[in-house]
Design a protein around this motif. Sequence first.
Motif, PDB file in Angstrom:
ATOM      1  N   GLY A 188      10.386  24.830 -12.766  1.00 27.77           N
ATOM      2  CA  GLY A 188       9.607  26.041 -12.530  1.00 27.77           C
ATOM      3  C   GLY A 188       9.808  27.073 -13.624  1.00 27.77           C
ATOM      4  N   LEU A 189      11.078  27.257 -14.016  1.00 30.35           N
ATOM      5  CA  LEU A 189      11.367  28.214 -15.080  1.00 30.35           C
ATOM      6  C   LEU A 189      10.848  27.729 -16.429  1.00 30.35           C
ATOM      7  CD1 LEU A 189      14.939  29.622 -14.315  1.00 30.35           C
ATOM      8  CD2 LEU A 189      12.812  30.915 -14.518  1.00 30.35           C
ATOM      9  N   SER A 190      10.863  26.403 -16.634  1.00 28.59           N
ATOM     10  CA  SER A 190      10.307  25.859 -17.879  1.00 28.59           C
ATOM     11  C   SER A 190       8.822  26.180 -17.973  1.00 28.59           C
ATOM     12  CB  SER A 190      10.514  24.338 -17.941  1.00 28.59           C
ATOM     13  OG  SER A 190      11.858  24.024 -18.158  1.00 28.59           O
ATOM     14  N   VAL A 191       8.115  25.978 -16.865  1.00 35.06           N
ATOM     15  CA  VAL A 191       6.691  26.302 -16.836  1.00 35.06           C
ATOM     16  C   VAL A 191       6.492  27.797 -17.064  1.00 35.06           C
ATOM     17  CG1 VAL A 191       4.647  26.419 -15.340  1.00 35.06           C
ATOM     18  CG2 VAL A 191       6.048  24.350 -15.376  1.00 35.06           C
ATOM     19  N   MET A 192       7.351  28.611 -16.396  1.00 37.88           N
ATOM     20  CA  MET A 192       7.248  30.064 -16.534  1.00 37.88           C
ATOM     21  C   MET A 192       7.621  30.535 -17.934  1.00 37.88           C
ATOM     22  SD  MET A 192       8.869  31.301 -12.907  1.00 37.88           S
ATOM     23  CE  MET A 192       8.939  33.009 -13.438  1.00 37.88           C
ATOM     24  N   THR A 193       8.486  29.753 -18.622  1.00 40.63           N
ATOM     25  CA  THR A 193       8.904  30.132 -19.972  1.00 40.63           C
ATOM     26  C   THR A 193       7.942  29.616 -21.026  1.00 40.63           C
ATOM     27  OG1 THR A 193      11.240  30.108 -19.337  1.00 40.63           O
ATOM     28  CG2 THR A 193      10.751  29.967 -21.690  1.00 40.63           C
ATOM     29  N   TYR A 194       7.716  28.289 -21.029  1.00 41.24           N
ATOM     30  CA  TYR A 194       6.962  27.674 -22.114  1.00 41.24           C
ATOM     31  C   TYR A 194       5.462  27.897 -22.016  1.00 41.24           C
ATOM     32  CZ  TYR A 194      11.273  25.385 -23.510  1.00 41.24           C
ATOM     33  OH  TYR A 194      12.553  25.146 -23.929  1.00 41.24           O
ATOM     34  N   SER A 195       4.922  27.955 -20.811  1.00 40.10           N
ATOM     35  CA  SER A 195       3.478  28.160 -20.695  1.00 40.10           C
ATOM     36  C   SER A 195       3.059  29.548 -21.172  1.00 40.10           C
ATOM     37  CB  SER A 195       3.017  27.903 -19.250  1.00 40.10           C
ATOM     38  OG  SER A 195       3.218  26.545 -18.911  1.00 40.10           O
TER      39      SER A 195
END
Length: 317
Positions: A188-195
Amino acid sequence: MDTTDGRRRMSVGPTEINWDKLDKMKFYSVGAGIFTGITVALYPISVVKTRLQVASHDVVERNAFSVVKGLLKADGISGLYKGFGTVIIGAVPARIIFLTALETTKIAAFKMLEPLKLSEPSQAAIANGVAGMLGSLCSQAVFVPIDVVSQRLMVQGYSGHAAYSGGRDVVRNIIKSDGIRGLYRGFGLSVMTYSPSSAVWWASYGSSQRVIWRLLDRDGTASDKGNVVLVQAAGGIIAGATASCITTPLDTVKTRLQVMGHGKRPSARQVVTKLIADEGWTGLYRGLGPRFVSTSAWGTSMILAYEYLKRLCQTEE
């Protein structure tokens, strides 16, 4: 007014090569080699950034230079490439997914925005931003497990983190402890960070290029190859600076969650609370320097290589 718009499009036009004008097989095969070379050159910066982000408050190595010195002293040059093999294995499919989604979405977004009659920089920012975000979302399914494994290898034996014999050992331990979902720790944080980071990067790149061209190319005559490369490089630097400043706090929290051992299960909120308690708000920007260098250097190198690759793979009219 029509003449001005025509000049503006002419000045930007030579820098844009649409997806339908590319030899896809050549694009993917040559691109894999080019981007692997860039990854080899810039990977050590990611290792340093990751170590700084996960270091405990009492660790002696508090800056990038001390981290590099410690790695070289302990492991030699190979220490700067911890987890590299895992990254390379996953980078090619992730990048193919990302670039395909990016280019196809960008074309669709530009078409949808045409009736709105927006300024060219605004249109480019929205279309590129949406394309960058969607491309990142599509590639996360491949990228997150690679990120989790490679980051554990990057920090093994550092600041109390476990040591592993290699990528397979990391995967085996994660699956044994948490199942397949363990490979998606911090998804979830990866999506929130990288997107958002990808959206900001591509939006900044697309719009800044057009603003720079507008300043340089008022008479429609400045679009020679040398100027094109310089403008693209400047756009990459601006995009990298913007994205790294906005998304570093999320990246720091995500990295800490992904490298934590099996016995620790703090939430993202608890990680943030502890960081602020230990180091103040600046703790959320741990590793900003290396991340800024990494994002700017990677972004500029990537975009120059990417634009060169598109010119190389352009099909005959």
